[in-house]
Enzyme design. Structure first.
Site, mmCIF file in Angstrom:
data_model
loop_
_atom_site.group_PDB
_atom_site.id
_atom_site.type_symbol
_atom_site.label_atom_id
_atom_site.label_comp_id
_atom_site.label_asym_id
_atom_site.label_seq_id
_atom_site.Cartn_x
_atom_site.Cartn_y
_atom_site.Cartn_z
ATOM 1 N NE ARG A 160 -2.838 -1.457 3.115
ATOM 2 C CZ ARG A 160 -2.911 -2.740 3.469
ATOM 3 N NH1 ARG A 160 -3.436 -3.618 2.643
ATOM 4 N NH2 ARG A 160 -2.487 -3.148 4.639
ATOM 5 C CD GLU A 191 -0.832 -10.143 17.749
ATOM 6 O OE1 GLU A 191 -1.161 -9.487 16.750
ATOM 7 O OE2 GLU A 191 -1.604 -10.457 18.669
#
Ligand code: AMP
Length: 174
Positions: free
Chosen positions: A61, A98
């Site tokens: 993006r 994570e």
């Protein structure tokens, strides 16, 4: 037309891609011609006097506003990509996510010591991705590095990861 209008144009999708994440979808901002123009104008105003020579965008993006901004600033555009995508010799940085780790790569000859770099991505969350991109760019010894996002998720405090000598700015804070 204002920042409020831009914020309203960003679609929020709950529980995407995993439960608990409020996904901020910038495609709804990009498809609105007035919002896209306003965003481009705001980003140009932020960086027009900084002497930027290369805008470095993070896959994927960061590949949308990155080249738009580069053409407005009269700068070049350099991609940072996921492993195995860049064809010439690369350097890479890995970072913890994570779950597991991720890696970003840049062409070894993409920047030099005369460059003033603007690193760009759509969104600052925990900051891990941009921090790794920043470390990667530092290894090519540009004169100066600026960091920019369209959106900062303030509560996640990602900005705190960056050294004080790097200016980290976002167009919108959520
Ligand atoms: P981080 O490394 O945690 O700062 O995550 C930043 C990267 O993940 C950016 O490339 C974003 O596009 C994407 N990302 C993380 N959280 C979100 C979110 N809530 N909405 C949209 N994109 C996100």
């Amino acid at each position: 037309m204002s920042k409020e209008k831009l914020i309203e144009s960003i679609r929020c999708i709950p529980d995407f891609p995993i439960p608990g994440i409020q996904f901020r979808d910038v495609t709804t901002l990009f498809k609105d011609s007035e919002c896209l123009q306003l965003l481009s104008d705001m980003m140009y105003e932020m960086y027009k006097d900084k002497g930027i020579t290369q805008v470095v965008g993070i896959e994927s993006r960061g590949f949308i506003m990155g080249p738009i901004l580069a053409t407005r600033l009269g700068a070049g555009f350099v991609p940072i990509r996921k492993p195995g995508k860049l064809p010439a010799e690369t350097i890479e940085e890995s970072y913890d996510k994570e779950y597991g780790t991720d890696t970003v790569q840049i062409h070894k000859d993409a920047l030099n010591e005369n460059d003033v770099v603007l690193l760009h991505d759509d969104l600052l969350a925990t900051g891990g991705t941009m921090k790794a991109a920043c470390e990667l760019v530092k290894r090519l010894h540009p004169q100066k590095i600026y960091v920019n996002f369209i959106i900062e998720l303030k509560d996640l405090k990602g900005k705190e990861l960056f050294d004080k000598d790097i200016e980290v700015e976002s167009v919108l804070s959520l």
